[in-house]
Write a protein that holds these residues in place. Structure first.
Motif, mmCIF file in Angstrom:
data_model
loop_
_atom_site.group_PDB
_atom_site.id
_atom_site.type_symbol
_atom_site.label_atom_id
_atom_site.label_comp_id
_atom_site.label_asym_id
_atom_site.label_seq_id
_atom_site.Cartn_x
_atom_site.Cartn_y
_atom_site.Cartn_z
ATOM 1 N N LEU A 14 0.847 -1.191 0.000
ATOM 2 C CA LEU A 14 0.000 0.000 0.000
ATOM 3 C C LEU A 14 0.883 1.242 0.000
ATOM 4 O O LEU A 14 1.723 1.421 0.888
ATOM 5 C CB LEU A 14 -0.903 -0.005 1.242
ATOM 6 C CG LEU A 14 -1.800 1.212 1.430
ATOM 7 C CD1 LEU A 14 -2.831 1.303 0.313
ATOM 8 C CD2 LEU A 14 -2.501 1.159 2.790
ATOM 9 N N VAL A 25 -4.804 -8.263 1.727
ATOM 10 C CA VAL A 25 -5.981 -7.903 0.946
ATOM 11 C C VAL A 25 -6.882 -9.132 0.804
ATOM 12 O O VAL A 25 -6.461 -10.163 0.283
ATOM 13 C CB VAL A 25 -5.578 -7.377 -0.448
ATOM 14 C CG1 VAL A 25 -6.814 -7.137 -1.299
ATOM 15 C CG2 VAL A 25 -4.764 -6.096 -0.319
ATOM 16 N N ARG A 60 -11.475 -0.389 2.112
ATOM 17 C CA ARG A 60 -11.876 -1.309 1.055
ATOM 18 C C ARG A 60 -11.438 -0.772 -0.307
ATOM 19 O O ARG A 60 -11.228 0.424 -0.484
ATOM 20 C CB ARG A 60 -13.382 -1.529 1.081
ATOM 21 C CG ARG A 60 -14.200 -0.268 0.975
ATOM 22 C CD ARG A 60 -15.670 -0.575 1.160
ATOM 23 N NE ARG A 60 -16.489 0.618 1.205
ATOM 24 C CZ ARG A 60 -17.778 0.639 1.482
ATOM 25 N NH1 ARG A 60 -18.397 -0.500 1.742
ATOM 26 N NH2 ARG A 60 -18.457 1.759 1.508
ATOM 27 N N VAL A 61 -11.326 -1.680 -1.273
ATOM 28 C CA VAL A 61 -10.956 -1.310 -2.635
ATOM 29 C C VAL A 61 -12.248 -1.198 -3.435
ATOM 30 O O VAL A 61 -13.029 -2.164 -3.507
ATOM 31 C CB VAL A 61 -10.027 -2.358 -3.268
ATOM 32 C CG1 VAL A 61 -9.694 -1.983 -4.703
ATOM 33 C CG2 VAL A 61 -8.751 -2.496 -2.439
ATOM 34 N N SER A 62 -12.473 -0.047 -4.025
ATOM 35 C CA SER A 62 -13.744 0.161 -4.719
ATOM 36 C C SER A 62 -13.707 -0.247 -6.185
ATOM 37 O O SER A 62 -14.750 -0.377 -6.820
ATOM 38 C CB SER A 62 -14.154 1.637 -4.625
ATOM 39 O OG SER A 62 -13.160 2.465 -5.197
ATOM 40 N N HIS A 64 -11.504 -2.931 -7.741
ATOM 41 C CA HIS A 64 -10.590 -4.054 -8.005
ATOM 42 C C HIS A 64 -10.855 -4.598 -9.410
ATOM 43 O O HIS A 64 -12.011 -4.704 -9.839
ATOM 44 C CB HIS A 64 -10.788 -5.156 -6.963
ATOM 45 C CG HIS A 64 -9.705 -6.187 -6.992
ATOM 46 N ND1 HIS A 64 -9.715 -7.248 -7.861
ATOM 47 C CD2 HIS A 64 -8.558 -6.291 -6.263
ATOM 48 C CE1 HIS A 64 -8.631 -7.983 -7.667
ATOM 49 N NE2 HIS A 64 -7.907 -7.423 -6.705
ATOM 50 N N THR A 70 -13.504 -6.165 -2.075
ATOM 51 C CA THR A 70 -12.135 -6.344 -1.594
ATOM 52 C C THR A 70 -11.898 -5.512 -0.342
ATOM 53 O O THR A 70 -12.242 -4.339 -0.295
ATOM 54 C CB THR A 70 -11.124 -5.931 -2.680
ATOM 55 O OG1 THR A 70 -11.443 -6.624 -3.896
ATOM 56 C CG2 THR A 70 -9.708 -6.279 -2.280
ATOM 57 N N VAL A 72 -9.033 -4.323 2.681
ATOM 58 C CA VAL A 72 -7.614 -4.170 2.993
ATOM 59 C C VAL A 72 -7.434 -4.223 4.515
ATOM 60 O O VAL A 72 -8.067 -3.458 5.247
ATOM 61 C CB VAL A 72 -7.057 -2.835 2.451
ATOM 62 C CG1 VAL A 72 -5.566 -2.718 2.762
ATOM 63 C CG2 VAL A 72 -7.287 -2.737 0.947
#
Length: 241
Positions: A14, A25, A60-62, A64, A70, A72
């Motif tokens: 990151l 992740v 969170r990953v918006s 991916h 996803t 983190v």
């Protein structure tokens, strides 16, 4: 790094203003998993906030590339391992521990202090973990005094939020989790050597956590206070050789 019922966990880097740091992740396996809806797990994980005995969540990953939800999380030292395995067909509702696994009284106290404190933190935020089993906890194999018996609680796949302002509902849901804590405490005490009489108060606490009358069970605030009292006694009168 590993996988569970709902997702696969990868190591990643990151980029932050302070530099690059390692993170974990969690890539969910689908829009719906055996644990339920990933969006619910992510929402509860973020609502839980930070606590020394919870596996930390960074966000969170918006977007991916897979399109999958996803999350983190904090990268955990590999010397932390699962406290137990999930139940088997033989054990039914109880986790499966390594046959040779034992704990010193001091390590046991540190472990149950951590779990109880984490559970109290969650319920103060109106969160029911819903899966308070040893297989959802990591414990430290580090030998330093600072890390002895440290436990991290994770996996919010079965967690849910409730209205803490509804005192009756909150009390009932908390005592539901208290029973699970009582089962955990019973399992750990059975693996504690020497099981000195100084731990007698924890055996009594176990019985109270498992009472059939739900509202007669102690709250996590009561539980943490009573474990802290036992810990103070053991500091004054060491039980370890």
């Amino acid at each position: 790094l590993g996988q569970g019922a709902s997702g696969v966990i990868h190591r990643a880097e990151l980029d932050t203003d302070e530099g690059t740091q390692g993170v974990a992740v969690k890539l969910f396996k689908g829009a719906v998993t055996s644990d339920g809806l990933p969006r619910c797990e992510m929402a509860v994980s973020l609502a839980a906030g930070r606590h020394p005995n919870l596996i930390g969540v960074a966000g969170r990953v918006s977007d991916h590339p897979s399109g999958m939800p996803t999350l983190v999380m904090t990268l955990i030292d590999p010397r932390f391992v699962n406290l137990a395995g999930p139940p088997s067909l033989d054990s039914c509702t109880r986790d499966v521990y390594p046959a040779d696994l034992t704990f010193t009284p001091n390590a046991l106290i540190a472990m149950v202090q951590g779990v109880a404190a984490a559970a109290r933190h969650l319920h103060e935020r109106g969160i029911l973990h819903g899966d308070l089993y040893a297989h959802n906890m990591l414990h430290s194999l580090l030998h330093s005094v600072q890390e002895q018996g440290r436990v991290l609680l994770g996996d919010f796949g079965a967690a849910s939020c409730y209205d803490g302002a509804d005192r009756k509902l909150a009390a009932l849901l908390e005592r539901l989790e208290v029973r699970a804590f009582g089962c955990l405490l019973e399992e750990l005490l059975a693996r504690c050597h020497p099981n000195d009489e100084a731990l007698g108060a924890l055996h009594s606490l176990t019985e109270e956590c498992l009472l059939k009358a739900v509202l007669q069970r102690p709250s996590f605030a009561d539980i943490t206070a009573r474990i802290d009292a036992v810990a103070t006694t053991m500091v004054a009168e060491p039980v370890c050789a």
